[in-house]
Every structure is written in C-alpha cells, then in structure tokens.
Design a protein around this motif. Structure first.
Motif, PDB file in Angstrom:
ATOM      1  N   LEU A  87      10.033  33.442  -7.974  1.00 44.54           N
ATOM      2  CA  LEU A  87       9.583  33.434  -9.361  1.00 44.54           C
ATOM      3  C   LEU A  87       9.026  34.803  -9.727  1.00 44.54           C
ATOM      4  O   LEU A  87       8.094  35.305  -9.068  1.00 44.54           O
ATOM      5  CB  LEU A  87       8.497  32.367  -9.583  1.00 44.54           C
ATOM      6  N   THR A  88       9.581  35.413 -10.762  1.00 46.17           N
ATOM      7  CA  THR A  88       9.134  36.721 -11.230  1.00 46.17           C
ATOM      8  C   THR A  88       9.007  36.702 -12.746  1.00 46.17           C
ATOM      9  O   THR A  88       9.721  35.963 -13.438  1.00 46.17           O
ATOM     10  CB  THR A  88      10.109  37.835 -10.819  1.00 46.17           C
ATOM     11  N   ALA A  89       8.094  37.526 -13.253  1.00 53.41           N
ATOM     12  CA  ALA A  89       7.890  37.675 -14.698  1.00 53.41           C
ATOM     13  C   ALA A  89       8.398  39.050 -15.119  1.00 53.41           C
ATOM     14  O   ALA A  89       8.147  40.063 -14.441  1.00 53.41           O
ATOM     15  CB  ALA A  89       6.414  37.514 -15.047  1.00 53.41           C
ATOM     16  N   TRP A  90       9.092  39.101 -16.272  1.00 52.60           N
ATOM     17  CA  TRP A  90       9.713  40.333 -16.745  1.00 52.60           C
ATOM     18  C   TRP A  90       9.291  40.579 -18.197  1.00 52.60           C
ATOM     19  O   TRP A  90       9.657  39.830 -19.102  1.00 52.60           O
ATOM     20  CB  TRP A  90      11.230  40.245 -16.643  1.00 52.60           C
ATOM     21  N   THR A  91       8.482  41.621 -18.379  1.00 49.56           N
ATOM     22  CA  THR A  91       8.048  42.064 -19.707  1.00 49.56           C
ATOM     23  C   THR A  91       8.044  43.596 -19.716  1.00 49.56           C
ATOM     24  O   THR A  91       8.398  44.243 -18.719  1.00 49.56           O
ATOM     25  CB  THR A  91       6.645  41.532 -20.054  1.00 49.56           C
ATOM     26  N   ARG A  92       7.587  44.156 -20.826  1.00 51.95           N
ATOM     27  CA  ARG A  92       7.517  45.611 -20.933  1.00 51.95           C
ATOM     28  C   ARG A  92       6.257  46.176 -20.294  1.00 51.95           C
ATOM     29  O   ARG A  92       6.205  47.359 -19.971  1.00 51.95           O
ATOM     30  CB  ARG A  92       7.591  46.036 -22.405  1.00 51.95           C
ATOM     31  N   ARG A  93       5.245  45.350 -20.112  1.00 54.65           N
ATOM     32  CA  ARG A  93       3.973  45.833 -19.579  1.00 54.65           C
ATOM     33  C   ARG A  93       3.611  45.051 -18.318  1.00 54.65           C
ATOM     34  O   ARG A  93       3.763  43.816 -18.279  1.00 54.65           O
ATOM     35  CB  ARG A  93       2.865  45.663 -20.615  1.00 54.65           C
ATOM     36  N   PRO A  94       3.124  45.734 -17.290  1.00 56.90           N
ATOM     37  CA  PRO A  94       2.714  45.017 -16.075  1.00 56.90           C
ATOM     38  C   PRO A  94       1.596  44.012 -16.333  1.00 56.90           C
ATOM     39  O   PRO A  94       1.539  42.962 -15.677  1.00 56.90           O
ATOM     40  CB  PRO A  94       2.254  46.141 -15.136  1.00 56.90           C
ATOM     41  N   GLU A  95       0.710  44.310 -17.281  1.00 59.45           N
ATOM     42  CA  GLU A  95      -0.380  43.375 -17.573  1.00 59.45           C
ATOM     43  C   GLU A  95       0.158  42.027 -18.058  1.00 59.45           C
ATOM     44  O   GLU A  95      -0.359  40.960 -17.692  1.00 59.45           O
ATOM     45  CB  GLU A  95      -1.327  43.977 -18.612  1.00 59.45           C
ATOM     46  N   ASP A  96       1.189  42.074 -18.896  1.00 61.61           N
ATOM     47  CA  ASP A  96       1.775  40.833 -19.392  1.00 61.61           C
ATOM     48  C   ASP A  96       2.480  40.070 -18.269  1.00 61.61           C
ATOM     49  O   ASP A  96       2.462  38.829 -18.230  1.00 61.61           O
ATOM     50  CB  ASP A  96       2.762  41.136 -20.518  1.00 61.61           C
ATOM     51  N   GLU A  97       3.104  40.804 -17.370  1.00 65.38           N
ATOM     52  CA  GLU A  97       3.751  40.140 -16.233  1.00 65.38           C
ATOM     53  C   GLU A  97       2.726  39.447 -15.349  1.00 65.38           C
ATOM     54  O   GLU A  97       2.947  38.315 -14.891  1.00 65.38           O
ATOM     55  CB  GLU A  97       4.549  41.170 -15.428  1.00 65.38           C
ATOM     56  N   HIS A  98       1.603  40.096 -15.112  1.00 61.79           N
ATOM     57  CA  HIS A  98       0.561  39.488 -14.285  1.00 61.79           C
ATOM     58  C   HIS A  98      -0.017  38.244 -14.969  1.00 61.79           C
ATOM     59  O   HIS A  98      -0.354  37.250 -14.302  1.00 61.79           O
ATOM     60  CB  HIS A  98      -0.544  40.502 -13.998  1.00 61.79           C
ATOM     61  N   LEU A 155      10.793  46.320  -5.159  1.00 66.06           N
ATOM     62  CA  LEU A 155       9.854  45.243  -4.878  1.00 66.06           C
ATOM     63  C   LEU A 155       8.982  44.977  -6.099  1.00 66.06           C
ATOM     64  O   LEU A 155       8.475  45.911  -6.737  1.00 66.06           O
ATOM     65  CB  LEU A 155       8.996  45.594  -3.666  1.00 66.06           C
ATOM     66  N   LYS A 156       8.792  43.696  -6.414  1.00 68.08           N
ATOM     67  CA  LYS A 156       8.080  43.297  -7.624  1.00 68.08           C
ATOM     68  C   LYS A 156       7.169  42.116  -7.302  1.00 68.08           C
ATOM     69  O   LYS A 156       7.507  41.303  -6.438  1.00 68.08           O
ATOM     70  CB  LYS A 156       9.112  42.900  -8.687  1.00 68.08           C
ATOM     71  N   PRO A 157       5.996  42.012  -7.961  1.00 73.89           N
ATOM     72  CA  PRO A 157       5.131  40.842  -7.715  1.00 73.89           C
ATOM     73  C   PRO A 157       5.889  39.549  -8.005  1.00 73.89           C
ATOM     74  O   PRO A 157       6.587  39.432  -9.018  1.00 73.89           O
ATOM     75  CB  PRO A 157       3.962  41.047  -8.683  1.00 73.89           C
ATOM     76  N   SER A 158       5.740  38.580  -7.118  1.00 71.98           N
ATOM     77  CA  SER A 158       6.510  37.345  -7.250  1.00 71.98           C
ATOM     78  C   SER A 158       5.758  36.197  -6.593  1.00 71.98           C
ATOM     79  O   SER A 158       4.811  36.399  -5.834  1.00 71.98           O
ATOM     80  CB  SER A 158       7.898  37.488  -6.616  1.00 71.98           C
ATOM     81  N   LEU A 159       6.216  34.991  -6.913  1.00 77.07           N
ATOM     82  CA  LEU A 159       5.711  33.774  -6.292  1.00 77.07           C
ATOM     83  C   LEU A 159       6.871  33.099  -5.571  1.00 77.07           C
ATOM     84  O   LEU A 159       7.971  32.999  -6.115  1.00 77.07           O
ATOM     85  CB  LEU A 159       5.121  32.816  -7.332  1.00 77.07           C
ATOM     86  N   ASP A 160       6.598  32.648  -4.359  1.00 76.77           N
ATOM     87  CA  ASP A 160       7.613  31.946  -3.580  1.00 76.77           C
ATOM     88  C   ASP A 160       7.386  30.447  -3.748  1.00 76.77           C
ATOM     89  O   ASP A 160       6.354  29.916  -3.333  1.00 76.77           O
ATOM     90  CB  ASP A 160       7.534  32.355  -2.109  1.00 76.77           C
ATOM     91  N   LEU A 161       8.349  29.761  -4.346  1.00 80.29           N
ATOM     92  CA  LEU A 161       8.252  28.326  -4.609  1.00 80.29           C
ATOM     93  C   LEU A 161       9.322  27.597  -3.813  1.00 80.29           C
ATOM     94  O   LEU A 161      10.503  27.935  -3.891  1.00 80.29           O
ATOM     95  CB  LEU A 161       8.428  28.042  -6.102  1.00 80.29           C
ATOM     96  N   VAL A 162       8.893  26.590  -3.054  1.00 77.71           N
ATOM     97  CA  VAL A 162       9.810  25.759  -2.277  1.00 77.71           C
ATOM     98  C   VAL A 162       9.773  24.350  -2.858  1.00 77.71           C
ATOM     99  O   VAL A 162       8.702  23.748  -2.981  1.00 77.71           O
ATOM    100  CB  VAL A 162       9.429  25.734  -0.777  1.00 77.71           C
TER     101      VAL A 162
END
Length: 235
Positions: A87-98, A155-162
């Motif tokens: 799971l990854t978030a994609w926006t123009r700003r890292p703050e919004d992704e976090h 590499l990008k911040p992400s969540l691993d979901l099973v």
C-alpha cells in the motif's frame, strides 16, 4: 477469488480509511513509468505475492448427502491463501502522502477481519472469515526493498497488508455405493495330502507322527503313546 479480494479491499478502504473520496484506490504496479502518468492523488494497492497459509489447512472432509440423506461424496474443506499487498500513497507533496498513510493505518488497524458488510463476490457467502494482517515484519526470504528493486522504482514509504482469504475449489470426491448385503464368512478345512505328510517326515524324522500325543512344551508322552497302542491291540 483474487478479484473478489480486490473489490473487498476497495470497499473497505473507501469506507474506513478514505471516507471523503480524497484519493482514488487503484491496483496498478507502482513502476516509474506508471508514476510519471499520474494525474491526481491515489492510493495504490499492489498485489505482489500469493501463498497458501499451510498452517491453517484443514484435512477433515465434509460429507455430501443426496435428497434421501445418504452420503454420496465427500468435499475437501476450503484452503486459505495469503495475499500480500503493498500500500502506497501518491500525491505531489510528501506531507500529503504521509497523511494518507496514517489514515490507511488507522482505518485498517480497527479490524482484524474484514467486516461482513464490505465482503464482495464469493467472499460474502463464505463461512470462514477474511483476516487482515498489517505492517508485520517481512519474512526471511524476501523484503520490501526487494519488491521495489523488482519494480525498477525508488524506495517509498509503504504499508504491507496481508489478506488471509478462503478459496473453495468446489472439488468433490465420489465414493462407492452403500453396502446392502451382510458379510458372509466361510471356514473350510483344507484337505491333507498323505504324500506331502510322508515327504515332511522323510525330511525331518524327528517330527511327531499324527498319532503321537504331545505333552507340555511339545515333549512326546511315552505313556500316552503306549496307552494308544494298547487300545489299538484290544480292537
């Protein structure tokens, strides 16, 4: 079954983590070429691994009965599979992704299993629950960095979901017809061939004759043999 898990996750995230619809939920591979063509904020749910959860496998088969209540077949129980999503978030700003990642984390941690209202397709009719395991340490045979290297991206911040979901192949094992006759046991004495008996005594002269009476521990009883000889003489 996999497309039903995708639809279930889309419904779960839209209701629990992204209620305002501020980000679109997609299931694309997050490659560098794909990222360059994004037009708006989105949450990517990328399926990167499928394995059977052998620790949850059941072996007891369920009986299949006909209209008369008779067992005509047996059905193996459903198997459970572990579907791993990145799971990854994609926006123009890292703050919004976090911020989006924080919403995903908070929405998914509220449930250890998918609520029935969000189940889609065949999962909605399954008696077994659909389990959720979030942000667990990766197994020893692979890591998240290996997934990103295979995708050719950074590499990008992400969540691993099973997601542990049951899969029923609807396989039925036919069985034979019921037994309608009682068992019959016939015991007969095998005929003794005198020639075989003489051959056995010739091979082993110490073997007792059929008329010899044996005492305890297989020892010849001379008294018994003499008594038998006396009775023969009287006749």
């Amino acid at each position: 079954m996999i497309h039903d898990v995708d639809a279930t996750l889309a419904a779960l995230l839209a209701a629990e983590a992204l209620p305002g619809g501020e980000a679109e939920v997609v299931f694309d591979a997050p490659t560098r070429d794909w990222a360059s063509r994004l037009n708006g904020p989105c949450v990517d749910v990328f399926l990167y691994d499928i394995r059977e959860d052998v620790g949850r496998r059941e072996i007891a088969a369920e009986p299949v009965r006909n209209t008369e209540g008779r067992i005509v077949a047996r059905r193996p129980p459903p198997r459970r599979f572990r579907l791993s999503y990145l799971l990854t978030a994609w926006t123009r700003r890292p703050e919004d992704e976090h911020r989006l990642l924080s919403q995903l984390l908070g929405g998914l941690l509220r449930h250890d299993r998918v609520p029935a209202v969000h189940l889609r397709g065949q999962l909605a009719g399954q008696p077994l629950p659909v389990l959720l395991q979030l942000a667990l340490p990766p197994s020893g045979d692979r890591g998240i960095a290996d997934v990103w290297n295979a995708l050719g991206g950074e590499l990008k911040p992400s969540l691993d979901l099973v997601v542990v979901a049951p899969f029923d192949p609807a396989r039925v094992v036919e069985i034979g017809p019921p037994v309608r006759e009682e068992p019959f046991l016939d015991v007969r004495r095998s005929p003794v061939d005198p020639r075989a008996e003489r051959t056995n005594r010739a091979a082993d002269p110490t073997a007792p004759h059929a008329s010899t009476v044996l005492g305890p521990a297989g020892v010849r009883s001379p008294g018994a043999a003499a008594g038998r000889a006396a009775r023969v003489a009287e006749l």
